[in-house]
Motif scaffolding. Sequence first.
Motif, mmCIF file in Angstrom:
data_model
loop_
_atom_site.group_PDB
_atom_site.id
_atom_site.type_symbol
_atom_site.label_atom_id
_atom_site.label_comp_id
_atom_site.label_asym_id
_atom_site.label_seq_id
_atom_site.Cartn_x
_atom_site.Cartn_y
_atom_site.Cartn_z
ATOM 1 N N PRO A 155 74.426 15.742 7.378
ATOM 2 C CA PRO A 155 75.157 14.615 6.787
ATOM 3 C C PRO A 155 75.754 13.647 7.791
ATOM 4 C CG PRO A 155 76.437 16.642 6.600
ATOM 5 C CD PRO A 155 75.059 17.030 7.070
ATOM 6 N N GLY A 156 75.811 14.011 9.091
ATOM 7 C CA GLY A 156 76.504 13.165 10.053
ATOM 8 C C GLY A 156 78.000 13.413 10.002
ATOM 9 N N LEU A 157 78.749 12.556 10.651
ATOM 10 C CA LEU A 157 80.188 12.785 10.793
ATOM 11 C C LEU A 157 81.057 12.032 9.793
ATOM 12 C CD1 LEU A 157 80.509 12.693 14.689
ATOM 13 C CD2 LEU A 157 80.279 14.687 13.200
ATOM 14 N N LEU A 158 80.513 11.013 9.143
ATOM 15 C CA LEU A 158 81.345 10.172 8.291
ATOM 16 C C LEU A 158 81.032 10.283 6.808
ATOM 17 C CD1 LEU A 158 81.499 6.878 10.430
ATOM 18 C CD2 LEU A 158 83.019 8.870 10.480
ATOM 19 N N ARG A 159 79.840 10.716 6.448
ATOM 20 C CA ARG A 159 79.461 10.793 5.036
ATOM 21 C C ARG A 159 79.894 12.126 4.428
ATOM 22 N NH1 ARG A 159 77.781 5.642 3.414
ATOM 23 N NH2 ARG A 159 76.313 4.787 4.940
ATOM 24 N N GLU A 160 80.384 12.079 3.190
ATOM 25 C CA GLU A 160 80.776 13.308 2.513
ATOM 26 C C GLU A 160 79.570 14.104 2.043
ATOM 27 O OE1 GLU A 160 83.435 12.470 -0.650
ATOM 28 O OE2 GLU A 160 85.015 11.657 0.642
ATOM 29 N N ARG A 161 78.488 13.415 1.709
ATOM 30 C CA ARG A 161 77.300 14.076 1.182
ATOM 31 C C ARG A 161 76.074 13.689 1.990
ATOM 32 N NH1 ARG A 161 76.215 12.854 -4.837
ATOM 33 N NH2 ARG A 161 76.341 10.723 -4.066
ATOM 34 N N ASN A 162 75.079 14.555 1.945
ATOM 35 C CA ASN A 162 73.785 14.224 2.530
ATOM 36 C C ASN A 162 72.873 13.739 1.406
ATOM 37 O OD1 ASN A 162 71.521 13.953 4.076
ATOM 38 N ND2 ASN A 162 71.247 16.125 4.514
ATOM 39 N N GLU A 163 72.473 12.480 1.456
ATOM 40 C CA GLU A 163 71.595 11.922 0.430
ATOM 41 C C GLU A 163 70.175 11.731 0.935
ATOM 42 O OE1 GLU A 163 73.597 8.438 -1.137
ATOM 43 O OE2 GLU A 163 74.727 9.714 -2.509
ATOM 44 N N ASP A 164 69.879 12.277 2.119
ATOM 45 C CA ASP A 164 68.515 12.272 2.653
ATOM 46 C C ASP A 164 67.739 13.468 2.113
ATOM 47 O OD1 ASP A 164 69.231 10.114 4.202
ATOM 48 O OD2 ASP A 164 69.145 11.180 6.115
ATOM 49 N N SER A 165 66.433 13.317 2.029
ATOM 50 C CA SER A 165 65.539 14.426 1.694
ATOM 51 C C SER A 165 64.320 14.377 2.603
ATOM 52 C CB SER A 165 65.117 14.373 0.221
ATOM 53 O OG SER A 165 66.227 14.581 -0.634
ATOM 54 N N LEU A 166 63.604 15.488 2.656
ATOM 55 C CA LEU A 166 62.510 15.651 3.616
ATOM 56 C C LEU A 166 61.381 16.438 2.963
ATOM 57 C CD1 LEU A 166 61.585 15.803 6.756
ATOM 58 C CD2 LEU A 166 62.801 17.982 6.756
ATOM 59 N N VAL A 167 60.143 16.074 3.283
ATOM 60 C CA VAL A 167 58.987 16.836 2.829
ATOM 61 C C VAL A 167 58.072 17.107 4.011
ATOM 62 C CG1 VAL A 167 57.790 14.699 2.126
ATOM 63 C CG2 VAL A 167 56.999 16.908 1.252
ATOM 64 N N ILE A 168 57.606 18.346 4.096
ATOM 65 C CA ILE A 168 56.612 18.764 5.085
ATOM 66 C C ILE A 168 55.583 19.592 4.332
ATOM 67 C CG2 ILE A 168 56.144 20.007 7.227
ATOM 68 C CD1 ILE A 168 59.136 19.717 7.907
ATOM 69 N N GLY A 169 54.438 19.002 4.022
ATOM 70 C CA GLY A 169 53.440 19.706 3.224
ATOM 71 C C GLY A 169 54.029 20.092 1.877
ATOM 72 N N PRO A 170 53.975 21.371 1.498
ATOM 73 C CA PRO A 170 54.528 21.802 0.214
ATOM 74 C C PRO A 170 56.022 22.099 0.280
ATOM 75 C CG PRO A 170 53.476 23.661 1.281
ATOM 76 C CD PRO A 170 53.237 22.446 2.184
ATOM 77 N N TRP A 171 56.602 21.996 1.467
ATOM 78 C CA TRP A 171 57.990 22.388 1.706
ATOM 79 C C TRP A 171 58.897 21.175 1.614
ATOM 80 C CZ3 TRP A 171 61.462 21.446 5.920
ATOM 81 C CH2 TRP A 171 62.537 22.327 6.000
ATOM 82 N N THR A 172 60.001 21.286 0.853
ATOM 83 C CA THR A 172 60.942 20.179 0.740
ATOM 84 C C THR A 172 62.347 20.663 1.066
ATOM 85 O OG1 THR A 172 61.293 20.579 -1.629
ATOM 86 C CG2 THR A 172 59.596 18.976 -1.026
ATOM 87 N N LEU A 173 63.134 19.726 1.574
ATOM 88 C CA LEU A 173 64.550 19.952 1.846
ATOM 89 C C LEU A 173 65.272 18.772 1.224
ATOM 90 C CD1 LEU A 173 66.533 21.821 3.422
ATOM 91 C CD2 LEU A 173 66.386 20.183 5.296
ATOM 92 N N CYS A 174 65.998 19.023 0.159
ATOM 93 C CA CYS A 174 66.535 17.933 -0.648
ATOM 94 C C CYS A 174 68.059 17.886 -0.599
ATOM 95 C CB CYS A 174 66.076 18.073 -2.094
ATOM 96 S SG CYS A 174 64.280 17.995 -2.288
ATOM 97 N N ALA A 175 68.577 16.816 0.016
ATOM 98 C CA ALA A 175 70.007 16.533 -0.005
ATOM 99 C C ALA A 175 70.840 17.759 0.373
ATOM 100 C CB ALA A 175 70.411 16.011 -1.384
#
Length: 245
Positions: free
Chosen positions: A12-32
Amino acid sequence: MPYVAVSALSHPGLLRERNEDSLVIGPWTLCATVTESPQTLVFPLGTPLVVAVADGLGGQPGGDVASALVVRRLASTGPALTGEDAVHDALNACNRAVFEAAGGDRTAMGTTVAGAVFLPGSLLAFNVGDSRVFAASHDGLRQLSVDDSPPLAPGQRTTSLVTQCLGGTPTYRAVRPHVTTTPLSPGDRYLVCTDGVTDPLTTDVLDAVLREHDDGRAVFEVWKAAIEAGGPDNITLAVVRVGGE
């Protein structure tokens, strides 16, 4: 057998309360969500492999929902992304899906997206918005994506404004995804990241890190540099290395 090694991290970094980024690698996802350390996955180079980040629009509700929706759709359609037309169609379908998920809500959730599809012998780089894709070589970093941002004022290096994204407006608006094809060979390396990386860090800093480090260590050092630069936004990145036999 040729392979693709992907190392990634989302924070999330140092200033944001939430992580609104998501990531996909092939069939694998990492969401917020958050990874405490870089994760590395290895895939044979054959079936189309999509690696992408999505950055939910800040200041609007549902950015995390929009980014997660997009990467999950890309995970499911990734094996069918065999050419530029297929990537265009997938991104337009993602755009439509974000609007439908918002259900006419005036908050108009939206997200950027940037990534690459790895094929035997070629790479399809794509983006909508200001998340970026770079090729790393001995000549330095070369940006493959095209920023959808308004012109910068003299002396201005970054802007949080985007001229197009997936969703992000109260009524449906078509997008024009940027998609380019480049040759791919063993030894090639790529950086895929949100603007939580590129806003605080110059290309020269990123280039210096990638010249010195690879795989998970490169991801960690980029994250560390972004944090030391203030970590003003969510930080999500993937470093991709194409291996030989």
